[in-house]
Motif scaffolding. Structure first.
Motif, mmCIF file in Angstrom:
data_model
loop_
_atom_site.group_PDB
_atom_site.id
_atom_site.type_symbol
_atom_site.label_atom_id
_atom_site.label_comp_id
_atom_site.label_asym_id
_atom_site.label_seq_id
_atom_site.Cartn_x
_atom_site.Cartn_y
_atom_site.Cartn_z
ATOM 1 N N ASP A 181 0.970 -1.340 0.039
ATOM 2 C CA ASP A 181 -0.014 0.044 -0.088
ATOM 3 C C ASP A 181 1.030 1.120 -0.029
ATOM 4 O O ASP A 181 2.286 1.157 0.176
ATOM 5 N N PRO A 182 0.165 2.458 -0.107
ATOM 6 C CA PRO A 182 0.967 3.632 -0.188
ATOM 7 C C PRO A 182 1.999 3.940 1.016
ATOM 8 O O PRO A 182 2.952 4.644 0.864
ATOM 9 N N VAL A 183 1.636 3.226 2.252
ATOM 10 C CA VAL A 183 2.448 3.414 3.106
ATOM 11 C C VAL A 183 3.746 2.919 3.100
ATOM 12 O O VAL A 183 4.988 3.732 3.417
ATOM 13 N N ASP A 184 3.780 1.691 2.502
ATOM 14 C CA ASP A 184 4.993 0.837 2.230
ATOM 15 C C ASP A 184 5.808 1.780 1.143
ATOM 16 O O ASP A 184 7.120 2.044 1.364
ATOM 17 N N LEU A 185 5.011 2.321 0.121
ATOM 18 C CA LEU A 185 5.606 3.135 -0.847
ATOM 19 C C LEU A 185 6.504 4.382 -0.310
ATOM 20 O O LEU A 185 7.562 4.751 -0.525
ATOM 21 N N ARG A 197 -6.634 16.782 -0.604
ATOM 22 C CA ARG A 197 -6.422 17.620 0.605
ATOM 23 C C ARG A 197 -5.133 17.263 1.156
ATOM 24 O O ARG A 197 -4.220 18.202 1.621
ATOM 25 N N GLU A 198 -5.097 15.945 1.742
ATOM 26 C CA GLU A 198 -4.057 15.402 2.402
ATOM 27 C C GLU A 198 -2.721 15.228 1.685
ATOM 28 O O GLU A 198 -1.710 15.852 2.211
ATOM 29 N N VAL A 199 -2.758 15.040 0.500
ATOM 30 C CA VAL A 199 -1.569 14.902 -0.310
ATOM 31 C C VAL A 199 -1.084 16.586 -0.541
ATOM 32 O O VAL A 199 0.096 16.693 -0.516
ATOM 33 N N SER A 200 -1.943 17.383 -1.005
ATOM 34 C CA SER A 200 -1.398 18.826 -1.070
ATOM 35 C C SER A 200 -0.877 19.585 -0.033
ATOM 36 O O SER A 200 0.255 20.257 0.065
ATOM 37 N N ALA A 201 -1.570 19.338 1.285
ATOM 38 C CA ALA A 201 -0.738 19.756 2.317
ATOM 39 C C ALA A 201 0.504 19.279 2.757
ATOM 40 O O ALA A 201 1.365 19.924 3.221
ATOM 41 N N ALA A 240 -1.071 11.435 4.768
ATOM 42 C CA ALA A 240 -1.561 11.521 3.439
ATOM 43 C C ALA A 240 -1.487 9.955 2.865
ATOM 44 O O ALA A 240 -2.066 9.252 2.182
ATOM 45 N N ALA A 241 -0.285 9.257 3.347
ATOM 46 C CA ALA A 241 -0.099 7.765 2.663
ATOM 47 C C ALA A 241 -1.317 6.812 3.517
ATOM 48 O O ALA A 241 -1.818 6.007 2.708
ATOM 49 N N VAL A 242 -1.496 6.957 4.730
ATOM 50 C CA VAL A 242 -2.564 6.418 5.435
ATOM 51 C C VAL A 242 -3.926 6.639 4.655
ATOM 52 O O VAL A 242 -4.850 5.806 4.329
ATOM 53 N N ALA A 243 -4.268 7.965 4.255
ATOM 54 C CA ALA A 243 -5.597 8.450 3.628
ATOM 55 C C ALA A 243 -5.508 7.557 2.222
ATOM 56 O O ALA A 243 -6.611 7.267 1.754
ATOM 57 N N GLY A 277 -6.970 8.951 -14.310
ATOM 58 C CA GLY A 277 -5.654 8.832 -13.559
ATOM 59 C C GLY A 277 -5.607 9.847 -12.320
ATOM 60 O O GLY A 277 -4.508 10.176 -11.631
ATOM 61 N N GLY A 278 -6.714 10.061 -11.603
ATOM 62 C CA GLY A 278 -6.756 11.059 -10.515
ATOM 63 C C GLY A 278 -6.118 10.223 -9.256
ATOM 64 O O GLY A 278 -5.121 10.970 -8.850
ATOM 65 N N ARG A 279 -6.283 9.084 -8.962
ATOM 66 C CA ARG A 279 -5.551 8.508 -7.828
ATOM 67 C C ARG A 279 -4.270 8.209 -8.108
ATOM 68 O O ARG A 279 -3.384 8.387 -7.437
ATOM 69 N N ALA A 280 -3.815 8.067 -9.452
ATOM 70 C CA ALA A 280 -2.350 7.900 -9.962
ATOM 71 C C ALA A 280 -1.782 9.151 -9.546
ATOM 72 O O ALA A 280 -0.517 9.367 -9.109
ATOM 73 N N PHE A 281 -2.383 10.173 -10.158
ATOM 74 C CA PHE A 281 -1.686 11.487 -9.686
ATOM 75 C C PHE A 281 -1.379 11.831 -8.198
ATOM 76 O O PHE A 281 -0.134 12.162 -7.844
ATOM 77 N N GLU A 282 -2.368 11.596 -7.424
ATOM 78 C CA GLU A 282 -1.910 11.713 -6.317
ATOM 79 C C GLU A 282 -0.751 10.936 -5.359
ATOM 80 O O GLU A 282 -0.145 11.245 -4.797
ATOM 81 N N THR A 283 -0.987 9.738 -5.839
ATOM 82 C CA THR A 283 0.236 8.735 -5.466
ATOM 83 C C THR A 283 1.482 9.338 -5.901
ATOM 84 O O THR A 283 2.606 8.927 -5.340
ATOM 85 N N GLY A 284 1.546 9.875 -7.117
ATOM 86 C CA GLY A 284 2.873 10.337 -7.828
ATOM 87 C C GLY A 284 3.263 11.340 -6.845
ATOM 88 O O GLY A 284 4.426 11.583 -6.482
ATOM 89 N N ALA A 285 2.299 12.342 -6.624
ATOM 90 C CA ALA A 285 2.861 13.557 -5.585
ATOM 91 C C ALA A 285 2.896 13.300 -4.228
ATOM 92 O O ALA A 285 3.891 13.751 -3.630
ATOM 93 N N LEU A 286 2.382 12.176 -3.804
ATOM 94 C CA LEU A 286 3.173 11.635 -2.499
ATOM 95 C C LEU A 286 4.413 10.883 -2.394
ATOM 96 O O LEU A 286 5.027 11.307 -1.519
ATOM 97 N N ALA A 287 4.426 10.265 -3.593
ATOM 98 C CA ALA A 287 5.955 9.714 -3.627
ATOM 99 C C ALA A 287 7.024 10.795 -3.583
ATOM 100 O O ALA A 287 8.071 10.871 -3.101
#
Length: 324
Positions: free
Chosen positions: A67-71, A257-261, A244-247, A177-187
């Protein structure tokens, strides 16, 4: 939200740290900037052996189903060592954006570290990173995946981030690709945290060794206060990135919102770390031979990657206004 990193995740981060500490990421980044991808590819193969690009890939396609937390745990270490290459695009974005036949075609090779992706995402990601080594391009705004056709290279403030404009080519549709964009920004947030931590650690180490007027510069209160400010800002940003990773892992509708903050605060912390590290090091930090320069340009480039600070602040404002 639970921000605690599990023992397994800490162990995994330690494995990535051991791999990169024993390699030469700085040398690979310098070679990558000159167009020599061999050392960088070797580094990326090592990360693939540990399972980094397979983290978000479904087990059906040879991945680990993480999951994104691992990432985020892995990408903080990757940012610490300034690893070159399209790691965000391949390990964070492609596994989320690709579905159906496209997933079956590309994800097994991505998980194995044998194929790389590059990404376009409208005005926030208008240029394709490392398109000259990528095997396919994802256009998140158009919702397509296809072949890479380079039009020309565009100069980047970070020479190790090789940016290209692409020419139209054959493509096929993929999911929105909305969720994909958020994952990229999170990384990218995690990379900023890692780079900021390296800058702090390096500045602290230098302050303990460099003498001026008969005293170590780290003994001066002014230097201590500067470094303490950086440590504080990094520790304030880290829970936002992990949150944001948990979200993302939980499918929270407030994920943008979480990723942007997280992007705003991680960027501010890393930028402060860069300015402070340069101030502590003095003129030596400007030299091409010093590894500090690699992080200074990396942080500067990542500040605008996957959305500028103004873009992410605006998203937070809209989310807050909508919830009021």
């Amino acid at each position: 939200m639970k921000f605690t990193i599990s023992p397994e995740q800490r162990q995994f981060a330690g494995s990535v740290q051991d791999l990169l500490s024993g390699a030469d990421p700085a040398g690979a980044a310098r070679a990558w900037a000159r167009g020599r991808s061999g050392p960088g590819r070797k580094l990326l193969r090592g990360l693939a052996d540990l399972g980094v690009p397979a983290l978000l890939v479904d087990e059906r396609h040879g991945g680990l189903g993480g999951d994104p937390v691992d990432l985020v745990v892995a990408f903080e270490v990757i940012g610490y060592h300034a690893v070159p290459g399209p790691v965000v695009e391949s390990a964070a974005v492609a596994p989320v954006a690709l579905t159906g036949g496209a997933a079956r075609r590309w994800l097994p090779a991505v998980a194995a570290g044998e194929s790389f992706a590059t990404v376009l995402a409208g005005p926030e990601v208008p240029l394709a990173l490392d398109a000259d080594v990528a095997d396919f391009v994802l256009d998140l705004r158009a919702g397509t995946v296809g072949e890479v056709r380079i039009a020309h290279r565009v100069r980047s403030i970070d020479p190790a981030r090789r940016l290209f404009r692409l020419a139209p080519g054959e493509s096929s549709p993929v999911d929105e690709g909305g969720r994909a964009f958020e994952t990229g920004a999170l990384a990218v947030c995690a990379q900023l945290l890692g780079a900021g931590q390296w800058l702090l650690d390096t500045a602290v180490g230098y302050a303990k060794q460099r003498s001026q007027y008969g005293r170590l510069i780290g003994e001066y209160q002014a230097i201590k206060h500067l470094l303490a400010d950086v440590a504080t800002q990094l520790e304030l940003a880290r829970p936002l990135v992990h949150g944001a990773a948990v979200a993302a892992a939980g499918g929270d509708p407030l994920l943008p919102r979480e990723v942007s903050a997280a992007k705003v605060f991680a960027g501010q912390a890393a930028y402060l770390a860069a300015r402070t590290a340069l101030q502590v090091h003095g003129a030596i930090g400007y030299t091409e031979e010093h590894d500090l320069g690699l992080r200074l340009t990396k942080v500067r480039a990542l500040l605008g990657a996957w959305g500028s600070a103004s873009f992410h602040r605006a998203r937070v404002r809209r989310a807050v206004a909508g919830a009021a």
